[in-house]
Design a protein around this motif. Structure first.
Motif, PDB file in Angstrom:
ATOM      1  N   VAL A 134      49.970  38.725  47.091  1.00  0.00           N
ATOM      2  CA  VAL A 134      48.839  39.321  47.871  1.00  0.00           C
ATOM      3  C   VAL A 134      48.998  40.646  48.720  1.00  0.00           C
ATOM      4  N   ARG A 135      50.105  40.593  49.387  1.00  0.00           N
ATOM      5  CA  ARG A 135      50.718  41.935  50.105  1.00  0.00           C
ATOM      6  C   ARG A 135      50.718  42.963  49.263  1.00  0.00           C
ATOM      7  N   GLU A 136      51.423  42.786  47.986  1.00  0.00           N
ATOM      8  CA  GLU A 136      51.750  43.767  47.046  1.00  0.00           C
ATOM      9  C   GLU A 136      50.683  44.117  46.531  1.00  0.00           C
ATOM     10  N   ARG A 137      49.989  43.239  45.815  1.00  0.00           N
ATOM     11  CA  ARG A 137      48.854  43.872  45.338  1.00  0.00           C
ATOM     12  C   ARG A 137      47.443  44.521  46.020  1.00  0.00           C
ATOM     13  N   SER A 138      47.588  44.170  47.396  1.00  0.00           N
ATOM     14  CA  SER A 138      46.382  44.979  48.222  1.00  0.00           C
ATOM     15  C   SER A 138      46.450  46.383  48.021  1.00  0.00           C
ATOM     16  N   GLY A 139      47.658  46.962  47.570  1.00  0.00           N
ATOM     17  CA  GLY A 139      47.978  48.206  47.782  1.00  0.00           C
ATOM     18  C   GLY A 139      47.541  48.911  46.340  1.00  0.00           C
ATOM     19  N   ASN A 140      47.120  48.323  45.602  1.00  0.00           N
ATOM     20  CA  ASN A 140      46.599  48.644  43.967  1.00  0.00           C
ATOM     21  C   ASN A 140      45.294  49.212  44.180  1.00  0.00           C
ATOM     22  N   SER A 141      44.926  50.147  43.244  1.00  0.00           N
ATOM     23  CA  SER A 141      43.495  50.577  43.007  1.00  0.00           C
ATOM     24  C   SER A 141      42.843  49.374  42.427  1.00  0.00           C
ATOM     25  N   PRO A 142      41.502  49.782  42.621  1.00  0.00           N
ATOM     26  CA  PRO A 142      40.569  48.757  41.796  1.00  0.00           C
ATOM     27  C   PRO A 142      40.938  48.363  40.203  1.00  0.00           C
ATOM     28  N   GLU A 143      41.053  49.572  39.558  1.00  0.00           N
ATOM     29  CA  GLU A 143      41.194  49.577  38.197  1.00  0.00           C
ATOM     30  C   GLU A 143      42.582  48.728  37.942  1.00  0.00           C
ATOM     31  N   GLN A 144      43.619  49.139  38.705  1.00  0.00           N
ATOM     32  CA  GLN A 144      44.860  48.411  38.412  1.00  0.00           C
ATOM     33  C   GLN A 144      44.835  47.078  38.643  1.00  0.00           C
ATOM     34  N   GLU A 145      44.197  46.469  39.746  1.00  0.00           N
ATOM     35  CA  GLU A 145      43.920  45.200  40.250  1.00  0.00           C
ATOM     36  C   GLU A 145      43.013  44.391  38.996  1.00  0.00           C
ATOM     37  N   ARG A 146      42.118  45.426  38.723  1.00  0.00           N
ATOM     38  CA  ARG A 146      41.164  44.442  37.507  1.00  0.00           C
ATOM     39  C   ARG A 146      41.930  43.765  36.176  1.00  0.00           C
ATOM     40  N   GLU A 147      43.091  44.837  35.992  1.00  0.00           N
ATOM     41  CA  GLU A 147      43.783  44.565  34.760  1.00  0.00           C
ATOM     42  C   GLU A 147      44.982  43.581  35.177  1.00  0.00           C
ATOM     43  N   ILE A 148      45.314  43.341  36.425  1.00  0.00           N
ATOM     44  CA  ILE A 148      46.196  42.449  36.916  1.00  0.00           C
ATOM     45  C   ILE A 148      45.439  41.014  36.946  1.00  0.00           C
ATOM     46  N   VAL A 149      44.176  40.893  37.501  1.00  0.00           N
ATOM     47  CA  VAL A 149      43.269  39.931  37.526  1.00  0.00           C
ATOM     48  C   VAL A 149      43.374  39.339  36.120  1.00  0.00           C
ATOM     49  N   ARG A 150      42.739  40.148  35.130  1.00  0.00           N
ATOM     50  CA  ARG A 150      42.846  39.703  33.608  1.00  0.00           C
ATOM     51  C   ARG A 150      43.940  39.141  33.051  1.00  0.00           C
ATOM     52  N   GLU A 152      46.541  37.632  35.051  1.00  0.00           N
ATOM     53  CA  GLU A 152      46.303  36.219  35.861  1.00  0.00           C
ATOM     54  C   GLU A 152      45.657  35.337  35.368  1.00  0.00           C
ATOM     55  N   LEU A 153      44.306  35.847  34.968  1.00  0.00           N
ATOM     56  CA  LEU A 153      43.223  34.766  34.580  1.00  0.00           C
ATOM     57  C   LEU A 153      43.811  34.221  33.176  1.00  0.00           C
ATOM     58  N   GLY A 154      44.409  35.182  32.245  1.00  0.00           N
ATOM     59  CA  GLY A 154      44.852  34.766  31.002  1.00  0.00           C
ATOM     60  C   GLY A 154      45.821  33.664  31.110  1.00  0.00           C
ATOM     61  N   LYS A 155      46.687  33.633  32.023  1.00  0.00           N
ATOM     62  CA  LYS A 155      47.852  32.805  32.440  1.00  0.00           C
ATOM     63  C   LYS A 155      47.194  31.492  32.747  1.00  0.00           C
ATOM     64  N   ILE A 156      46.121  31.364  33.564  1.00  0.00           N
ATOM     65  CA  ILE A 156      45.374  30.472  33.984  1.00  0.00           C
ATOM     66  C   ILE A 156      44.826  29.522  33.142  1.00  0.00           C
ATOM     67  N   ASN A 157      44.135  30.495  32.263  1.00  0.00           N
ATOM     68  CA  ASN A 157      43.370  30.059  31.140  1.00  0.00           C
ATOM     69  C   ASN A 157      44.300  29.197  30.157  1.00  0.00           C
ATOM     70  N   ARG A 158      45.436  29.723  29.732  1.00  0.00           N
ATOM     71  CA  ARG A 158      46.138  29.286  28.779  1.00  0.00           C
ATOM     72  C   ARG A 158      46.778  27.966  29.298  1.00  0.00           C
ATOM     73  N   ILE A 159      47.170  27.920  30.586  1.00  0.00           N
ATOM     74  CA  ILE A 159      47.485  26.482  31.279  1.00  0.00           C
ATOM     75  C   ILE A 159      46.376  25.329  31.278  1.00  0.00           C
TER      76      ILE A 159
END
Length: 175
Positions: A134-150, A152-159
């Motif tokens: 969360v510390r590292e990702r807080s420095g991302n732009s909203p666009e970067q973070e949206r793709e990281i969230v996508r 991470e969501l993919g990993k969660i959904n697969r599990i």
């Protein structure tokens, strides 16, 4: 290549649409994602279901992603009585009060900046790893973070989908 259907996958394939939609909503709160997976049933294998999930996730709009994220509690605060969020956030269960307080502060700052909860595939991660992320990702732009969230969501959904189709045909989850 032969396809082997687990009892859980067979059960999922044969559920009435409303029941299948309810099970998928427990995996991911995006109704668009769930509808896309329902429309492609039956699945010959778990891998086919996972690939369909990945494809549906890639097509989600920003609004669909927001809907999906709304189904996730903040890290360090699993939904009371929800064994899935408690299991996934196990790495925070034994965290010190100091780390829990820091995560709360970081979560709030992240949410203030991005307008949604900090989403990470927490399965197997320690409290310190989640804090560092969360510390590292807080420095991302909203666009970067949206793709990281996508991602991470993919990993969660697969599990979660894997657990769904590997569960016994009666769906009695015990852990």
């Amino acid at each position: 290549m032969t396809s082997v259907q687990t009892p859980g996958l067979s059960r999922f394939n044969h559920l009435p649409e409303s029941a299948a939609q309810a099970e998928l909503h427990e995996v991911c709160a995006s109704s668009a994602w769930g509808s896309k997976l329902i429309a492609q049933r039956p699945y010959a294998s778990a891998e086919e279901l996972l690939l369909a999930s990945d494809a549906a996730l890639a097509e989600l709009t920003a609004e669909d992603l927001s809907e999906a994220m709304a189904g996730h509690p903040p890290i360090g605060r699993p939904k009371p009585g929800d064994p899935t969020s408690s299991r996934e956030q196990r790495g925070m269960a034994g965290a010190s009060e100091e780390l829990k307080a820091e995560m709360l502060e970081l979560n709030l700052a992240y949410q203030e900046k991005f307008g949604h909860v900090f989403l990470i595939c927490a399965t197997g991660a320690t409290g310190e790893q989640m804090r560092d992320a969360v510390r590292e990702r807080s420095g991302n732009s909203p666009e970067q973070e949206r793709e990281i969230v996508r991602a991470e969501l993919g990993k969660i959904n697969r599990i979660r989908l894997t657990r769904l189709v590997e569960s016994p045909a009666d769906s009695g989850e015990e852990n």
